[in-house]
Design a protein around this motif. Structure first.
Motif, PDB file in Angstrom:
ATOM      1  N   ASN A 131       1.053  -1.137   0.017  1.00 51.33           N
ATOM      2  CA  ASN A 131      -0.023   0.004   0.191  1.00 51.33           C
ATOM      3  C   ASN A 131       1.048   1.292  -0.173  1.00 51.33           C
ATOM      4  N   GLU A 132       0.353   2.482   0.148  1.00 49.71           N
ATOM      5  CA  GLU A 132       1.143   3.526   0.068  1.00 49.71           C
ATOM      6  C   GLU A 132       2.371   3.591   1.028  1.00 49.71           C
ATOM      7  N   SER A 133       2.447   3.088   2.008  1.00 54.52           N
ATOM      8  CA  SER A 133       3.661   2.941   3.227  1.00 54.52           C
ATOM      9  C   SER A 133       4.293   1.689   3.202  1.00 54.52           C
TER      10      SER A 133
END
Length: 144
Positions: A131-133
């Protein structure tokens, strides 16, 4: 290829920390192949290696247009990026064989493009975007 370890990184700082912890496992002539899509954390990992080797991690950037960046020091780091490599013979032109035999850690982003030019023994780290992080980092060892 023998899978050794799978880790989830929750941030770029954790990826840098992972590199700092792993650097002690590598010898000065090891080759580390980094695989993964754009933005998956490969260059962030190299920054962590540089920091752990006592080099200026702020100078580390992806050598997409130059193919290799050298970071000299007591423990040198040779950072390759084969993303834009169009012809495998370009590796010979830049002195690939000489780098493999140098004293220093050799890290190769998009290293799968090197094919048969990879040594018989190397580490492979595959970065997957969760995911984004978060990133999943799978570490394997190749020995022929």
């Amino acid at each position: 290829m023998e899978k050794v370890l799978s880790i989830i990184s929750h941030s770029p700082d954790e990826t840098i920390g992972l590199a700092s912890k792993l650097v002690g496992l590598f010898t000065p002539q090891d080759v580390i192949v980094l695989k993964g899509s754009l933005g998956s954390g490969k260059t962030v990992f190299v920054k962590g290696l540089a920091k752990a080797l006592g080099l200026d991690e702020n100078k580390v950037n992806s050598p997409s247009f130059t193919i290799v960046n050298e970071y000299p020091g007591k423990n040198p780091l040779y950072h390759f990026d084969l993303y834009r490599l169009e012809n495998i013979d370009e590796l010979i032109e830049i002195g690939w064989d000489e780098y493999i035999n140098r004293e220093g850690l050799m890290v190769v982003e998009w290293g799968e493009k090197a094919g048969n030019y990879l040594p018989d023994r190397y580490y492979e780290l595959e970065f997957k975007i969760l995911n984004e992080s978060e990133r999943e980092i799978n570490i394997s060892f190749q020995k022929v």
